[in-house]
Design a protein around this motif. Structure first.
Motif, short mmCIF file in Angstrom:
data_model
loop_
_atom_site.label_atom_id
_atom_site.label_comp_id
_atom_site.label_asym_id
_atom_site.label_seq_id
_atom_site.Cartn_x
_atom_site.Cartn_y
_atom_site.Cartn_z
N LYS B 67 0.85 -1.18 0.00
CA LYS B 67 0.00 0.00 0.00
C LYS B 67 0.89 1.24 0.00
N ASN B 68 0.59 2.22 -0.85
CA ASN B 68 1.32 3.48 -0.84
C ASN B 68 0.33 4.64 -0.79
N GLU B 69 0.68 5.64 0.01
CA GLU B 69 -0.16 6.83 0.05
C GLU B 69 0.50 7.91 -0.80
N SER B 81 3.40 7.88 2.51
CA SER B 81 3.52 6.76 3.43
C SER B 81 3.46 5.47 2.63
N ALA B 82 4.05 4.42 3.17
CA ALA B 82 4.13 3.18 2.41
C ALA B 82 4.25 1.98 3.33
N SER B 83 3.75 0.85 2.86
CA SER B 83 3.81 -0.37 3.66
C SER B 83 5.11 -1.13 3.43
N CYS B 84 5.95 -0.62 2.51
CA CYS B 84 7.13 -1.38 2.13
C CYS B 84 8.18 -1.38 3.25
N GLU B 85 9.17 -2.25 3.10
CA GLU B 85 10.11 -2.45 4.19
C GLU B 85 11.16 -1.33 4.30
N ASN B 86 11.53 -0.72 3.18
CA ASN B 86 12.67 0.20 3.26
C ASN B 86 12.32 1.68 3.19
N LYS B 87 11.09 2.02 2.76
CA LYS B 87 10.61 3.41 2.72
C LYS B 87 11.48 4.31 1.83
N VAL B 88 12.24 3.70 0.93
CA VAL B 88 13.06 4.52 0.05
C VAL B 88 12.18 5.37 -0.86
N CYS B 89 11.01 4.84 -1.20
CA CYS B 89 10.10 5.57 -2.08
C CYS B 89 9.73 6.91 -1.47
N ILE B 90 9.58 6.96 -0.14
CA ILE B 90 9.22 8.22 0.52
C ILE B 90 10.38 9.20 0.45
N VAL B 103 9.65 5.47 -7.60
CA VAL B 103 9.63 4.02 -7.63
C VAL B 103 9.53 3.45 -6.21
N CYS B 104 8.68 2.45 -6.04
CA CYS B 104 8.70 1.67 -4.81
C CYS B 104 8.93 0.22 -5.23
N VAL B 105 10.16 -0.21 -5.12
CA VAL B 105 10.52 -1.54 -5.63
C VAL B 105 9.73 -2.66 -4.93
N PRO B 106 9.65 -2.66 -3.58
CA PRO B 106 8.95 -3.78 -2.93
C PRO B 106 7.48 -3.89 -3.35
N ASN B 107 6.83 -2.73 -3.54
CA ASN B 107 5.42 -2.76 -3.91
C ASN B 107 5.19 -2.74 -5.41
ZN ZN Z 1 8.46 1.85 -0.90
#
Ligand code: ZN
Lengths: 163, 124
Positions: B67-69, B81-90, B103-107
């Motif tokens: 999930k990404n906000e 905000s994001a459910s991914c493990e590394n939060k690099v996207c934020i 980009v959010c690689v995990p999601n």
């Molecule tokens: Zn992410």
């Protein structure tokens, strides 16, 4: 395997792990999940000091142990592909370059390392647009590669002197 | 000057030229990109929606990977905000040009800014 080799492998694996953990606390590069690959310095020292087989062992141990520590599939894939590609490149180039030009070998290793990670990102998100980041990654690789190369060179000089 | 110094100089030059070329390419790409009009949202390589940048809003992208906000504000888009493990996207911050995607690689999420005014549906 000789005891001395075994000990060296253990120490270098430890060192690589420490560098890897410290690195994972640094702010991320502009790119999703990418690491500058500072533990390449250990791979480089291991190849020139112990040999390719031993360096490969250390790299594999580091990747496995690191994935136990940080434990995410993504970071595992990044360090697996990046690490092995950099290893292959540096192992090959060390045949061509003399031992006193580790920094050049290291820069090429870093460039390949970053491209490997970019490739993983590209495959994982199934979108080629991540390659927009390639120019920045090349520049980063040249800077971090020179740095890790010089660090490896200095370490080797010290190891040889104390031998 | 000996061989080693010469060879080092050669490589320093080569790498400097590569750095300059990369920077050049990067700025060319940047120069070409203007304020985007809309964004294309890809999940797992598939275009799932196109959203206009003209209207401020916050919305969620939910998929089987996570999930990404997403926030659009002042014609800029960011992942807040994001459910991914590394939060690099934020940490990629706000984007408003087509230069680099969010980009959010995990999601498996890619948000690409586009310049053309397409028929944009506002349903997200
Ligand atoms: Zn992410």
């Amino acid at each position: 395997m000789k005891l001395k080799t075994l000990t060296s492998i253990a120490i270098l694996t430890c060192l690589a792990l420490v560098i890897f953990v410290v690195e994972s606390h640094l702010p991320p590069l502009v790119i999703p999940g990418l690491k500058p690959g500072l533990s390449n310095v250990v791979t480089l020292v291991a190849i020139s000091y112990l040999g390719r087989k031993e360096a490969f062992t250390i790299l594999t141990l580091r990747i496995l142990l690191a994935s136990l520590l940080t434990g995410t599939f993504i970071s595992f894939m990044f360090s697996l592909v990046g690490g092995y590609l950099a290893f292959l490149t540096m192992a090959l180039l060390l045949n061509i370059f003399k031992e006193n030009q580790l920094w050049v070998v290291s820069v090429f290793g870093a460039i390949v390392h970053n491209f490997g990670q970019l490739l993983v990102a590209c495959v994982l998100v199934e979108n080629v647009s991540v390659f927009y980041y390639a120019p920045i990654l090349i520049i980063t690789a040249i800077i971090t590669g020179s740095f890790t190369g010089i660090a490896a060179q200095k370490s080797l000089d010290i190891i040889k002197k104390t031998k | 000057m000996n061989d080693k110094k010469l060879s080092n100089l050669f490589w320093i030059f080569t790498f400097l030229i590569i750095i300059l070329l990369s920077a050049f390419v990067y700025f060319i790409i940047q120069g070409k990109s203007q304020q985007g009009k809309a964004v294309e949202i890809y999940v797992n390589g598939e275009l799932i929606d196109t959203v206009s940048l003209e209207k401020d809003r916050t919305f969620f992208i939910n998929n089987e990977f996570g999930k990404n906000e997403i926030r659009i504000k002042n014609q800029k888009i960011s992942i807040i905000s994001a459910s991914c493990e590394n939060k690099v996207c934020i940490s990629q911050g706000e984007v408003h040009t087509s230069t680099a995607p969010l980009v959010c690689v995990p999601n498996k999420l890619v948000i690409q800014v586009i310049n053309d005014e397409t028929d944009v549906d506002l349903t997200v």
